[in-house]
Each structure stands twice: as structure tokens, then as C-alpha cells.
Design a protein around this motif. Sequence first.
Motif, PDB file in Angstrom:
ATOM      1  N   ALA A  14       0.849  -1.191   0.000  1.00 30.07           N
ATOM      2  CA  ALA A  14       0.000   0.000   0.000  1.00 30.07           C
ATOM      3  C   ALA A  14       0.878   1.232   0.000  1.00 30.07           C
ATOM      4  O   ALA A  14       1.949   1.252   0.619  1.00 30.07           O
ATOM      5  N   SER A  15       0.410   2.278  -0.686  1.00 26.37           N
ATOM      6  CA  SER A  15       1.188   3.519  -0.755  1.00 26.37           C
ATOM      7  C   SER A  15       0.254   4.715  -0.799  1.00 26.37           C
ATOM      8  O   SER A  15      -0.786   4.681  -1.464  1.00 26.37           O
ATOM      9  N   GLY A  16       0.618   5.760  -0.094  1.00 25.06           N
ATOM     10  CA  GLY A  16      -0.170   6.983  -0.119  1.00 25.06           C
ATOM     11  C   GLY A  16      -0.176   7.600  -1.510  1.00 25.06           C
ATOM     12  O   GLY A  16       0.811   7.523  -2.242  1.00 25.06           O
ATOM     13  N   ALA A  17      -1.306   8.189  -1.876  1.00 28.61           N
ATOM     14  CA  ALA A  17      -1.441   8.805  -3.197  1.00 28.61           C
ATOM     15  C   ALA A  17      -2.442   9.936  -3.103  1.00 28.61           C
ATOM     16  O   ALA A  17      -3.142  10.090  -2.096  1.00 28.61           O
ATOM     17  N   GLU A  18      -2.539  10.728  -4.151  1.00 27.58           N
ATOM     18  CA  GLU A  18      -3.509  11.808  -4.182  1.00 27.58           C
ATOM     19  C   GLU A  18      -4.923  11.234  -4.087  1.00 27.58           C
ATOM     20  O   GLU A  18      -5.314  10.380  -4.871  1.00 27.58           O
ATOM     21  N   THR A  42      -8.377   4.269   2.715  1.00 28.11           N
ATOM     22  CA  THR A  42      -7.500   4.121   3.881  1.00 28.11           C
ATOM     23  C   THR A  42      -6.316   3.221   3.534  1.00 28.11           C
ATOM     24  O   THR A  42      -6.397   2.375   2.639  1.00 28.11           O
ATOM     25  N   ARG A  43      -5.236   3.412   4.274  1.00 26.52           N
ATOM     26  CA  ARG A  43      -4.067   2.544   4.073  1.00 26.52           C
ATOM     27  C   ARG A  43      -4.410   1.102   4.434  1.00 26.52           C
ATOM     28  O   ARG A  43      -3.938   0.156   3.782  1.00 26.52           O
ATOM     29  N   ALA A  44      -5.228   0.913   5.487  1.00 26.98           N
ATOM     30  CA  ALA A  44      -5.576  -0.440   5.913  1.00 26.98           C
ATOM     31  C   ALA A  44      -6.311  -1.196   4.803  1.00 26.98           C
ATOM     32  O   ALA A  44      -6.072  -2.385   4.574  1.00 26.98           O
ATOM     33  N   ALA A  45      -7.214  -0.506   4.094  1.00 28.53           N
ATOM     34  CA  ALA A  45      -7.946  -1.155   3.006  1.00 28.53           C
ATOM     35  C   ALA A  45      -7.002  -1.510   1.864  1.00 28.53           C
ATOM     36  O   ALA A  45      -7.073  -2.610   1.294  1.00 28.53           O
ATOM     37  N   ALA A  46      -6.114  -0.585   1.507  1.00 25.77           N
ATOM     38  CA  ALA A  46      -5.152  -0.863   0.442  1.00 25.77           C
ATOM     39  C   ALA A  46      -4.224  -2.005   0.844  1.00 25.77           C
ATOM     40  O   ALA A  46      -3.860  -2.854   0.012  1.00 25.77           O
ATOM     41  N   ALA A  47      -3.856  -2.051   2.125  1.00 24.00           N
ATOM     42  CA  ALA A  47      -2.966  -3.112   2.600  1.00 24.00           C
ATOM     43  C   ALA A  47      -3.634  -4.485   2.507  1.00 24.00           C
ATOM     44  O   ALA A  47      -2.970  -5.488   2.212  1.00 24.00           O
ATOM     45  N   GLN A  48      -4.940  -4.545   2.749  1.00 26.06           N
ATOM     46  CA  GLN A  48      -5.629  -5.830   2.630  1.00 26.06           C
ATOM     47  C   GLN A  48      -5.617  -6.328   1.192  1.00 26.06           C
ATOM     48  O   GLN A  48      -5.468  -7.529   0.945  1.00 26.06           O
ATOM     49  N   ILE A  49      -5.778  -5.430   0.248  1.00 20.87           N
ATOM     50  CA  ILE A  49      -5.721  -5.842  -1.149  1.00 20.87           C
ATOM     51  C   ILE A  49      -4.294  -6.246  -1.521  1.00 20.87           C
ATOM     52  O   ILE A  49      -4.083  -7.246  -2.224  1.00 20.87           O
ATOM     53  N   ALA A  50      -3.313  -5.515  -1.023  1.00 19.59           N
ATOM     54  CA  ALA A  50      -1.918  -5.906  -1.257  1.00 19.59           C
ATOM     55  C   ALA A  50      -1.648  -7.292  -0.692  1.00 19.59           C
ATOM     56  O   ALA A  50      -0.951  -8.107  -1.319  1.00 19.59           O
ATOM     57  N   ASP A  51      -2.214  -7.580   0.466  1.00 18.23           N
ATOM     58  CA  ASP A  51      -2.032  -8.900   1.074  1.00 18.23           C
ATOM     59  C   ASP A  51      -2.578 -10.011   0.169  1.00 18.23           C
ATOM     60  O   ASP A  51      -2.001 -11.104   0.100  1.00 18.23           O
ATOM     61  N   GLU A  52      -3.717  -9.739  -0.502  1.00 17.07           N
ATOM     62  CA  GLU A  52      -4.263 -10.725  -1.438  1.00 17.07           C
ATOM     63  C   GLU A  52      -3.243 -11.068  -2.525  1.00 17.07           C
ATOM     64  O   GLU A  52      -3.070 -12.236  -2.888  1.00 17.07           O
TER      65      GLU A  52
END
Length: 233
Positions: A14-18, A42-52
Amino acid sequence: MSKGFKRFYKHAEASGAEGGYNVLLDGKPMMTPDGAKLTLPTRAAAAQIADEWNAQGEQIKANDLPLTRLANLAQDRMGAAREATADWLTQYAQTDVLCHRAEHPQNLTQRQAEQWDAALEWANQELGVSLSTVCGIQTANHPPESLERVRGLALELDDLRLTGLAHAAGMMTSAVLAFALIRNRYSADEAYALATLEEKFQQEQWGVDEAAAKRDAEILSELKTLQEFMNSL
């Protein structure tokens, strides 16, 4: 059955973006099917997709990426489908599994009354949705204002949550249980146990079919993942 496609990246993150957070595959933003950067709130939501994506093996399997599919659908399609989705959820309330009771045997009807009535009472108290119950294949006669309330509650949600709500309703054939899941009234285990109460009763009498058990396990796993994702938004 398709084997998927070959893994083309080493690491997802996950990475911050505009405007929110992106999912990066080896540093490159993941794109939706329509060609936009997939953006999560949120970063947490992006991180869950990255985990997939990090959990994939040598072959990427679409069935193992439920959150990616949901997020893509929400971003690419839900903006234009909100009204239709709210109507669809209202139909699930009209035919909600909690409202259609067995006529017999008594131990099943008693179990339905004890467990399903509590869920309907929660809907009445917390959602302002009062639904009627019927036996057999009759059509339930719900108050029109309650069905309109379901529609209104659906439209109050953002695109991601509305997509998640609709997906949960489809998996459980219940608008009430879908709302209860995303509002954490029930855990995924509890909600799916209520959704499949009659099936579980039949399994107690006649045994468990292996294919049905596998399907239940897959749906329950996806509901757990979905509830965690909704909580991360």
C-alpha cells in the motif's frame, strides 16, 4: 477450471497517493479494468488488497482476489449503478431469508423463531426496518415504508460500502443480515449461521454433503474477509 495467469510481480504494498491510497505491484500502481489507478480511502484497506496479491503463488487466481474484484467494481461501475443496486437490495429485503419460515417440523420452526426473530428485531430497532414473516412459499407483505427505508439506507453508503453490502446480501440472500454484517451486529460466522439455519438443520437430520460443505466454507471465508475490509474503510 482455469489455472489463472502467471505471476508477474514480486511484491505488493500500500502507498499513499492523491485522494487516498494505491496498491503498488513492484512499485507500479495497480490499475482497474477501466484503466484508472485503483484508489482506496484508507491505508488499511489498500494493505488488505496488497495482502491478497502477496498471498498468490506462481499462478494468480481471480477467485483468490475477492477484495480486488470488489474494489474494482466499486470504482469502475458503482457510481453509475447506485440506484439500481439500491433497488436490488430492496428486492432482497422483500424476499429476505429471515422472513420465510418453515411450516414444520416444530423443532425447526422454533429454532427459526428464536434466532431469526432476534435479527428482525435488531433491524426494527437499529435500522428502522420492520419486516413481516410468512410460512411456506407465500409472498411477505412488508410495510412499504420499511422497504423504502432499506433503499434509503443503501444510498447513504459510499460506493465501496454499497458494493460490499450488495455482495453480502447476495451471499446470504438477506438484506438484514448484510446490514448486520457491515455494522458488526453479527460476526461473519454468526451471520452465515443465521442465513443457512434451515440448511444446517437438514444436515443434522440427513448428514453433510461434501460439495455443500466446501461451498459453505468458501462463502464463509469470503464473508469474513469482506467484514474485515468494510471495517478498514
